[in-house]
Design an enzyme around this catalytic site. Sequence first.
Site, PDB file in Angstrom:
ATOM      1  CE  LYS A 182      -4.195  -1.306   0.076  1.00 47.87           C
ATOM      2  NZ  LYS A 182      -5.064  -0.912  -0.367  1.00 47.87           N
TER       3      LYS A 182
ATOM      4  CB  SER B 196      -9.510  -2.733   7.414  1.00 45.78           C
ATOM      5  OG  SER B 196      -8.414  -3.072   6.470  1.00 45.78           O
TER       6      SER B 196
ATOM      7  CD  GLU C  31     -13.232 -12.085  -4.609  1.00 46.84           C
ATOM      8  OE1 GLU C  31     -13.990 -10.341  -3.813  1.00 46.84           O
ATOM      9  OE2 GLU C  31     -14.186 -12.457  -4.812  1.00 46.84           O
TER      10      GLU C  31
ATOM     11  N   GLY D 204     -16.145 -13.454   1.326  1.00 50.75           N
ATOM     12  CA  GLY D 204     -15.898 -12.104   1.141  1.00 50.75           C
ATOM     13  C   GLY D 204     -16.023 -12.208   0.076  1.00 50.75           C
TER      14      GLY D 204
ATOM     15  CG  ASP E 219     -16.295  -7.493  -3.086  1.00 48.70           C
ATOM     16  OD1 ASP E 219     -16.166  -8.844  -2.138  1.00 48.70           O
ATOM     17  OD2 ASP E 219     -15.597  -6.854  -3.542  1.00 48.70           O
TER      18      ASP E 219
ATOM     19  CB  SER F 104      -1.037  -8.128  -1.045  1.00 43.24           C
ATOM     20  OG  SER F 104      -1.813  -9.015   0.398  1.00 43.24           O
TER      21      SER F 104
END
Length: 325
Positions: free
Chosen positions: A57, A82, A208, A212, A214, A308
């Site tokens: 990030k 988060s 995923e 979750g 989506d 990640s």
Amino acid sequence: MTTTTPPVTLDDVRDAAERLRGIAHRTPVLRSRTLDELVGAEVHLKCENFQRVGAFKFRGAYNAISRLTSEQLSRGVAAYSSGNHAQAVALAARELGTTAVIVMPEDAPPAKRAATAGYGAEIVGYDRYTGDRVAIAEALAAERGLSVIPPYEHPHVMAGQGTAALELLEETGELGAILTPMGGGGLMAGSATVAKGLYPGISMIGVEPEAGDDTKRSLEAGRRISIPVPHTIADGQALHTPGELTFSVNRRLVDDIALVGEDEIRDAMRFAFERLKIVVEPSGATPLAALLTGRTGPLPRRVGVIVSGGNIDAGRFAELCGSGL
């Protein structure tokens, strides 16, 4: 005939790489014969758990904040996250001489909240199951004149995240597939833009948690689908819908989505710790879990995985992984 300009291009990612040169870490790419034998492929792990703030990030946050005007920097930035984007914005803001206000869920991992505060950010809490983090952050930004730096819905954020895949491919050369975790979709959008731009035949596989799914549902429907906020140990992937900008990229470039269970994520974290000698947080372990369980189906000969992040404290790691394989 009309054409739509994509929100992020290969040139945008290359430009971000130049901006991040000497600022972000060029993280290592690890190999494991044991892993290769288990999955039947040559696996290259891009270890963003060794990135600044312990996650990819930082790349997107710094790339976006560094492009603000001096007047914008003087007023400060706001973000919602988060945990990993929160830390990234807090550190990037400090590095660039500005201030940050971060909207974080009350149940965010304590280590991530502490690190965000440690970088000098002001934290505003909310209930992730009843509150609207975007609305809260935008209201704060309007009240204080702050620039909002979203965790994925921003071209410069996506371009910054894509530099992880750019570095991976610079080191490995052509790969048959790259796996990334899927949360809001920024890492995948940037990575797929790079990978497909350099090697059009590469397969981009998102992963995923089963709770979750989506993005998987959205890709199957051809439009963004919302689900209840999932309860999953992969807190970085506990989202109810993909981003609008990121989905516009990923619906074109993503080839498949694999789903993994909570116990499979724990097993992947243990495997990374015991066999690879690295600490990986649950969200960062989902692609490894997909490989180890065969959820991806047949693999090409050479595979890349973006690990990640590794932001998890010792107590939480022991709680999740304390029992043996």
